[in-house]
Design an enzyme around this catalytic site. Structure first.
Site, mmCIF file in Angstrom:
data_model
loop_
_atom_site.group_PDB
_atom_site.id
_atom_site.type_symbol
_atom_site.label_atom_id
_atom_site.label_comp_id
_atom_site.label_asym_id
_atom_site.label_seq_id
_atom_site.Cartn_x
_atom_site.Cartn_y
_atom_site.Cartn_z
ATOM 1 C CG ASP A 15 -0.240 4.861 -1.117
ATOM 2 O OD1 ASP A 15 -0.129 4.426 0.263
ATOM 3 O OD2 ASP A 15 0.388 5.135 -1.735
ATOM 4 C CE LYS A 56 7.281 3.958 4.463
ATOM 5 N NZ LYS A 56 7.049 3.364 3.200
#
Length: 282
Positions: A15, A56
């Site tokens: 990540d 998002k």
């Protein structure tokens, strides 16, 4: 007859924010809070960090599903939030995040040394993220200046669905030319990271310190008393284990020890789909 080569880890998929850069995953936090505040809605740090790691827009949708948010929204607007509200919130969130991103790209201590060591052992370095392509152009450029550059990266808006869907991991496997998926390790600092790795059929590792679930800057972490540090770490470890993480490490530098254990398990014919939580650093 030639003996079949022993299977071992060939790639690690990292990540970004909270794992390799941006200690504490601070960049998105304030942008989410401010975008909701602009609409007159209060969200807490804990609420915002819950869906962290997701694409998002999906993160905003998840926040709008919270009972506390829906109650505030209904009281203020006389209706439940709709998809058009997601668009409006994202329209204010994105420029807020883009404005602060360059200030939150410092590589987390130990990440570059770890990646260098993994490469020396023949492993490829991939990455996935909840950020969009435009956001990642900022993050990757700043990280490269500091010496961190994975062999491949992909943004959440370049696949049909972001985390917890496995598509970004699959794209990593394709571009890095690694197979099967149980020769890949996915490491991240959020529950959605853990789920992404599991859904992809990879070994899934959660990292505590520096991550969003832990939720503190490096200085704040260093200032914690020993008992409080242990308590906070145990809480994050428990969340990762409930999410199905095969391994949990206190800090990213400990990943090499985990990979050694995974290689031993692969040599015995074990695979991640048949394993539950195997080991956590205490």
């Amino acid at each position: 007859m030639e003996r079949a080569e022993t299977k071992k880890i060939s790639a690690v998929i990292f990540d970004w924010a909270g794992t390799t850069v941006d200690y504490g995953c601070m960049a998105p936090l304030e942008a989410f809070i401010q975008s909701f505040r602009k609409e007159g809605i209060h969200v807490t740090d804990e609420e915002v960090r819950g869906p962290m790691g997701m694409k998002k827009k999906d993160h905003i949708r998840a926040l709008l599903e919270l009972e506390s948010v829906r109650l505030q929204w209904t009281e203020k607007f006389g209706k439940l939030p709709e998809e058009s509200d997601v668009d409006q919130l994202y329209a204010s969130f994105e420029p807020m995040l883009m404005a602060v991103l360059p200030n939150y790209t410092e590589v987390i201590p130990g990440a570059i040394e770890l990646v260098d060591s993994l490469r020396l052992k023949g492993m490829k370095i991939g990455s996935t993220t909840g950020y969009t392509l435009d956001m990642m152009k900022v993050v990757t450029a700043e990280a490269e200046k500091q010496g961190y550059k994975p062999d491949y990266w992909i943004a959440s808006d370049e696949v049909p669905a972001g985390r917890p869907a496995p598509y970004m991991c699959y794209r990593n496997a394709l571009e890095l030319q690694v197979f099967p998926m149980d020769t890949c390790v996915k490491i991240g600092d959020t529950v959605s990271d853990i789920q992404e790795g599991i859904n992809a059929g990879a070994w899934s590792v959660g990292v505590i310190c520096g991550g969003s679930e832990f939720g503190l800057t490096e200085r704040q972490t260093q200032e914690l008393g020993e008992e409080e540090l242990r308590t906070r770490m145990a809480a994050v470890r428990s969340r990762f284990e409930r999410a199905g993480a095969h391994f949990t490490v206190d800090a990213i530098a400990e990943l090499e020890t985990v990979i050694e254990e995974i290689n031993q398990r692969l040599a015995r014919g074990e695979h991640p789909q048949a394993c539950g939580v195997l080991r956590s650093e205490a």
